[in-house]
Scaffold this motif. Sequence first.
Motif, PDB file in Angstrom:
ATOM      1  N   SER A 196     -75.854  20.272  40.176  1.00  0.00           N
ATOM      2  CA  SER A 196     -76.835  20.346  41.278  1.00  0.00           C
ATOM      3  C   SER A 196     -77.773  19.160  41.248  1.00  0.00           C
ATOM      4  O   SER A 196     -78.198  18.663  42.301  1.00  0.00           O
ATOM      5  CB  SER A 196     -77.631  21.656  41.183  1.00  0.00           C
ATOM      6  OG  SER A 196     -76.781  22.769  41.360  1.00  0.00           O
ATOM      7  N   ARG A 197     -78.100  18.668  40.028  1.00  0.00           N
ATOM      8  CA  ARG A 197     -78.946  17.460  39.945  1.00  0.00           C
ATOM      9  C   ARG A 197     -78.237  16.278  40.610  1.00  0.00           C
ATOM     10  O   ARG A 197     -78.836  15.528  41.393  1.00  0.00           O
ATOM     11  CB  ARG A 197     -79.217  17.116  38.481  1.00  0.00           C
ATOM     12  CG  ARG A 197     -80.184  18.024  37.769  1.00  0.00           C
ATOM     13  CD  ARG A 197     -80.134  17.751  36.266  1.00  0.00           C
ATOM     14  NE  ARG A 197     -81.090  18.570  35.557  1.00  0.00           N
ATOM     15  CZ  ARG A 197     -82.252  18.134  35.089  1.00  0.00           C
ATOM     16  NH1 ARG A 197     -82.590  16.882  35.267  1.00  0.00           N
ATOM     17  NH2 ARG A 197     -83.081  18.945  34.451  1.00  0.00           N
ATOM     18  N   ALA A 198     -76.926  16.115  40.282  1.00  0.00           N
ATOM     19  CA  ALA A 198     -76.189  14.998  40.860  1.00  0.00           C
ATOM     20  C   ALA A 198     -76.140  15.091  42.373  1.00  0.00           C
ATOM     21  O   ALA A 198     -76.315  14.091  43.082  1.00  0.00           O
ATOM     22  CB  ALA A 198     -74.770  14.976  40.273  1.00  0.00           C
ATOM     23  N   LYS A 199     -75.925  16.297  42.902  1.00  0.00           N
ATOM     24  CA  LYS A 199     -75.842  16.443  44.351  1.00  0.00           C
ATOM     25  C   LYS A 199     -77.208  16.234  45.010  1.00  0.00           C
ATOM     26  O   LYS A 199     -77.293  15.668  46.103  1.00  0.00           O
ATOM     27  CB  LYS A 199     -75.295  17.823  44.696  1.00  0.00           C
ATOM     28  CG  LYS A 199     -73.820  17.970  44.325  1.00  0.00           C
ATOM     29  CD  LYS A 199     -73.267  19.326  44.700  1.00  0.00           C
ATOM     30  CE  LYS A 199     -71.785  19.421  44.363  1.00  0.00           C
ATOM     31  NZ  LYS A 199     -71.202  20.735  44.708  1.00  0.00           N
ATOM     32  N   CYS A 200     -78.275  16.665  44.351  1.00  0.00           N
ATOM     33  CA  CYS A 200     -79.613  16.445  44.925  1.00  0.00           C
ATOM     34  C   CYS A 200     -79.951  14.966  44.956  1.00  0.00           C
ATOM     35  O   CYS A 200     -80.489  14.448  45.945  1.00  0.00           O
ATOM     36  CB  CYS A 200     -80.657  17.211  44.113  1.00  0.00           C
ATOM     37  SG  CYS A 200     -80.658  18.983  44.416  1.00  0.00           S
ATOM     38  N   LEU A 201     -79.647  14.252  43.867  1.00  0.00           N
ATOM     39  CA  LEU A 201     -79.899  12.816  43.871  1.00  0.00           C
ATOM     40  C   LEU A 201     -79.018  12.105  44.888  1.00  0.00           C
ATOM     41  O   LEU A 201     -79.447  11.135  45.537  1.00  0.00           O
ATOM     42  CB  LEU A 201     -79.658  12.249  42.467  1.00  0.00           C
ATOM     43  CG  LEU A 201     -80.704  12.675  41.424  1.00  0.00           C
ATOM     44  CD1 LEU A 201     -80.266  12.253  40.030  1.00  0.00           C
ATOM     45  CD2 LEU A 201     -82.060  12.055  41.755  1.00  0.00           C
TER      46      LEU A 201
END
Length: 573
Positions: free
Chosen positions: A490-495
Amino acid sequence: MRTAAAVLSDGKAGGLDRGLRRGLVTSASAVELAEVAADLGLPADRSGLTAVRHALGSLASTLAALWPALREQGEAARQVDDERADAAEAERRVVDLAQRAEEAAREAAAADERHRTLRSTVGAAVAELQRRLAETAEVQRVCETNQRNARQRHTQADREASRAEGRIEQLEKELTEAVDVRSQAIAALQRFTATGLVAVALPELTVPASDESPWAATPAIMFARAIDSGLASVDDTDAAWERVQRRLSEEHKTLQDTLSRHGHSASARMVEDGMVVDIVYQGRERAVPELAEALATEVGELTRILSAHEREILETHLITEVAGTLQELIGAAERQVRNMNTELEDRPTSTGMRLRLVWRASRKAPSGLAQARERLRQSADAWTPEDRAAVGEFLQAQIARQQSDDGSGSWLEHFTAALDYRSWHEFGVERHQHGRWVPATGPASGGERVLAVSVPLFAAASSHYASAGSPHAPRLVTLDEAFAGVDDDSRAKCLGLLSAFDLDVVMTSEREWACYPQVPGIAIAQLSRIDEVAAVLVTRWEWDGTRRQRREDPVRHPPQDTFGRQEPEPLWN
């Protein structure tokens, strides 16, 4: 009011539009002032309230001196009646005793006559003679006793009558003084009423008819009691009186300045019961109620003119120009929301949660927004006369509501606030769950809750920065302890979503390096320190979307003094 005064005085005002814009603030303020004054039953100016305060103080003092005198008068009258009753009773007793004394004298004369008769009678029985003598002696003794008692009662009644006469004289004197005090109080109340302040404070109160003659006692007392009852809720403490005294000069100066700007005047004069302000309006001296009525009439006429002019402006300008602008802005906002939702649709979380933004009518939206919004989605050229009238009524209602809520704003401020379509709408965040869209405030994991709040904010920031005129304008977003409690996917997708929104992110994190394939590039500064060492080591890295590389510190040139000499590098940068 200033524009109206200029038009009525010399007829040299400019165009009607310019005059109306210049008089709007004062007209709206006067409307609100008149309405509040009418609702509270008080004067619309501070000088009137000050005079009422003075009147209350004088009235309280007058009544405080009047009521004890009236009570003493009533008590004295009752005592006089009691003394007169006692004197009448004593007189009746004296008359009764005098009658008894006369009867005793007649009886004594009769006894004496019988005694002489008995002496002349020879042959009368001795027993009968002795009996008659004994009866005569007893009657005489009783008569003498009654006579002494009658004389004592007469003397006592005479003394009581004398005391009663003295008390009557004293009570009559006190009654005369009380009547004089009452007359003075009534005269003071009549003079104060003549100033017009009572009519300002209690306009519904009926003033006793005088015809320049003193008021009678009964209507004056009833009038004073009505004043006392009507002003019972007014604060008449010493602190309030001192506040009014301190503000009196300032308020009078404010009134003078306000009236003089419009060609009128206000002058103060001291009277026995306080200070009275005389107002000259339109060349005539007017009382406050008459001035309020004249102002209300003028404001009503100006409001009628303004309403007609507003309709003209709405029909000729707002319905075509403003409606077209609103149509473009609302359409652009809806397109922006669709674009943001497209970005959100392409980036679901690792748990499969999908989010979307909803731009809808707010809970405080004006009535009729749904119908007006449907019409604003159409071209103004395609409107029917009914559509044009409906849009005009909706816009005019918003302007009227804004003018009512903000009486001190200018014409431009009222139009800007009334036609701000953003205040009619609100944003909501929804998530796709069980085949339908529901509010994102429902149960979810900690990471999903963070995403449900953060991702829509990124979309909102992108929409805000899109309003910049230059495509090279910075689109900065700062994050502290970014994405705490969110899994790596989810961090990767948010960034990646930040990159998709073309946002320039500056973030701090204890463990996040942001080195994900979804991130096209990022500069990293790793900070390291050791306890008890007053220094921080900065290690620089760069991520180009595929790998992370170490970079050297940028070259820094040491500072030089004015003579070109190199200065020592400071310990802290």
